[in-house]
Write an enzyme that holds these catalytic residues in place. Structure first.
Site, PDB file in Angstrom:
ATOM      1  N   ASP A 258     -23.014 -11.716  10.435  1.00  0.00           N
ATOM      2  CA  ASP A 258     -23.344 -12.364  11.680  1.00  0.00           C
ATOM      3  C   ASP A 258     -24.659 -12.909  11.740  1.00  0.00           C
ATOM      4  O   ASP A 258     -25.592 -12.029  10.901  1.00  0.00           O
ATOM      5  CB  ASP A 258     -23.133 -11.303  12.801  1.00  0.00           C
ATOM      6  CG  ASP A 258     -23.140 -12.040  14.175  1.00  0.00           C
ATOM      7  OD1 ASP A 258     -22.931 -13.271  14.254  1.00  0.00           O
ATOM      8  OD2 ASP A 258     -23.424 -11.582  15.080  1.00  0.00           O
TER       9      ASP A 258
ATOM     10  N   ASN B  53     -12.442 -17.420  15.691  1.00  0.00           N
ATOM     11  CA  ASN B  53     -13.407 -18.539  15.263  1.00  0.00           C
ATOM     12  C   ASN B  53     -12.702 -19.842  15.444  1.00  0.00           C
ATOM     13  O   ASN B  53     -13.366 -20.999  15.373  1.00  0.00           O
ATOM     14  CB  ASN B  53     -13.858 -18.283  13.968  1.00  0.00           C
ATOM     15  CG  ASN B  53     -14.756 -17.208  13.790  1.00  0.00           C
ATOM     16  OD1 ASN B  53     -15.176 -16.507  12.765  1.00  0.00           O
ATOM     17  ND2 ASN B  53     -15.614 -16.869  14.936  1.00  0.00           N
TER      18      ASN B  53
HETATM   19  C1  FPP Z   1     -20.866 -15.422  12.072  1.00  0.00           C
HETATM   20  O1  FPP Z   1     -22.303 -16.137  12.459  1.00  0.00           O
HETATM   21  C2  FPP Z   1     -20.389 -15.965  10.903  1.00  0.00           C
HETATM   22  C3  FPP Z   1     -19.294 -16.770  10.613  1.00  0.00           C
HETATM   23  C4  FPP Z   1     -18.456 -16.999  11.907  1.00  0.00           C
HETATM   24  C5  FPP Z   1     -18.997 -17.125   9.708  1.00  0.00           C
HETATM   25  C6  FPP Z   1     -19.170 -16.292   8.310  1.00  0.00           C
HETATM   26  C7  FPP Z   1     -19.209 -17.350   7.340  1.00  0.00           C
HETATM   27  C8  FPP Z   1     -20.185 -17.446   5.950  1.00  0.00           C
HETATM   28  C9  FPP Z   1     -21.283 -16.289   6.040  1.00  0.00           C
HETATM   29  C10 FPP Z   1     -20.217 -18.501   5.101  1.00  0.00           C
HETATM   30  C11 FPP Z   1     -18.975 -18.893   4.539  1.00  0.00           C
HETATM   31  C12 FPP Z   1     -18.110 -17.973   3.807  1.00  0.00           C
HETATM   32  C13 FPP Z   1     -17.824 -17.541   2.595  1.00  0.00           C
HETATM   33  C14 FPP Z   1     -17.098 -16.455   2.046  1.00  0.00           C
HETATM   34  C15 FPP Z   1     -18.299 -18.531   1.584  1.00  0.00           C
HETATM   35  P1  FPP Z   1     -22.452 -16.870  13.813  1.00  0.00           P
HETATM   36  O2  FPP Z   1     -22.138 -18.254  13.506  1.00  0.00           O
HETATM   37  O3  FPP Z   1     -21.595 -16.426  14.955  1.00  0.00           O
HETATM   38  O4  FPP Z   1     -23.917 -16.542  13.687  1.00  0.00           O
HETATM   39  P2  FPP Z   1     -24.676 -16.419  15.498  1.00  0.00           P
HETATM   40  O5  FPP Z   1     -24.052 -15.099  16.029  1.00  0.00           O
HETATM   41  O6  FPP Z   1     -26.070 -16.293  15.143  1.00  0.00           O
HETATM   42  O7  FPP Z   1     -24.365 -17.651  16.296  1.00  0.00           O
END
Ligand code: FPP
Length: 259
Positions: free
Chosen positions: A18, A66
């Protein structure tokens, strides 16, 4: 430098990655830039886990919820996923990593499913580490699906209600086949599980890091493992006192940070 005991590693580490969005916002960049930086952190942590000898690494890459994000963000995440699978294909295959996916992967776009399925099949005999990606995944959803399967069997008369046990339900929960996580890490400063591995995490040790996922390094992982090694796991039983490690049994992260 954080030192950890080489012989007392968590067998299965699961991570809620996250903080990508906030990482990008802090830099005045679009959220997708945060996800791209997050995919570099995935690479880094997969390598670190493999070098350390972690048997299973499960990453929460895309939740069922998501799908409700703006279309351009969902598209960017899908493209990054495909890019990651293509660019890491050789490294995964050459380093004995088995790639698995859990979740409602039928919902993924064909360009992602294609590389995912291909790499899952090609890496299926690899035994050095299992890298599982939770994709279109929801813990409640998979438990509900398992409950539906048992309910149908009861309705069809092939299962007695008395046979609806913990074990019977678990047999129909796909993530259970990965084994329970020993250590569940969440990055980004929030303190919640967000529908991740709800069944398997029943006795997981939880570790919450303030580091935003794109900044997450080997040192951060070592810190989480050191905290895990300082915990006493009881599984509802009485305390077991483990002898402390000798200095020669400690390891630290010494390799240059890979990209
Ligand atoms: C949460 O951060 C993260 C995600 C919803 C997606 C995770 C994806 C990756 C790490 C990159 C792609 C994955 C791979 C396996 C190559 P958020 O967007 O909710 O962050 P925030 O809480 O700061 O808004």
């Amino acid at each position: 430098m954080t030192l950890i005991e080489a012989r007392n590693l968590p067998r299965h580490v699961a991570i809620v990655m996250d903080g990508n969005g906030r990482w990008a916002e802090l830099r005045g960049r679009p959220r997708t830039a945060g996800h791209r930086a997050g995919s570099h952190a995935v690479r880094r942590i997969v390598r670190t886990a493999r070098r350390l000898g972690i048997e299973q690494l499960t990453l929460y890459a895309f939740s069922e919820q998501n799908w409700g994000r703006p279309d351009d963000e969902v598209d960017a995440l899908m493209n990054l996923l495909q890019e990651f699978l293509v660019s890491e294909r050789d490294e995964i295959l050459q380093n004995g990593i088995q790639l698995r996916a859990v979740g409602n992967t039928q919902k993924l776009p064909p360009h992602v499913r294609e590389v995912l399925d291909e790499l899952s099949v090609r890496s299926s005999a690899n035994r050095r580490m299992v890298l599982s990606l939770a994709l279109s995944y929801g813990g409640r959803e998979e438990i509900a699906c398992a409950a539906r399967t048992l309910a149908q069997q009861v309705r069809d008369g092939t299962l007695d209600p008395a046979e609806v046990t913990e074990e019977a339900l678990a047999r129909h929960i796909p993530s259970v086949s990965f084994g329970d996580p020993d250590l569940l890490i969440r990055t980004g400063g929030e303190v919640r599980i967000s529908n991740f591995l709800l069944w398997g995490a029943a006795y997981a040790e939880l570790f919450f890091s303030r580091t935003l996922w794109p900044d997450y390094t080997a040192e951060d992982l070592y810190e989480a493992i050191a905290a895990y090694q300082g915990r006493q796991r009881r599984f509802g039983l009485v305390p077991f006192v483990r002898p402390s490690a000798r200095p020669s049994e400690l390891v630290g992260h010494t390799e240059p940070a890979p990209t």
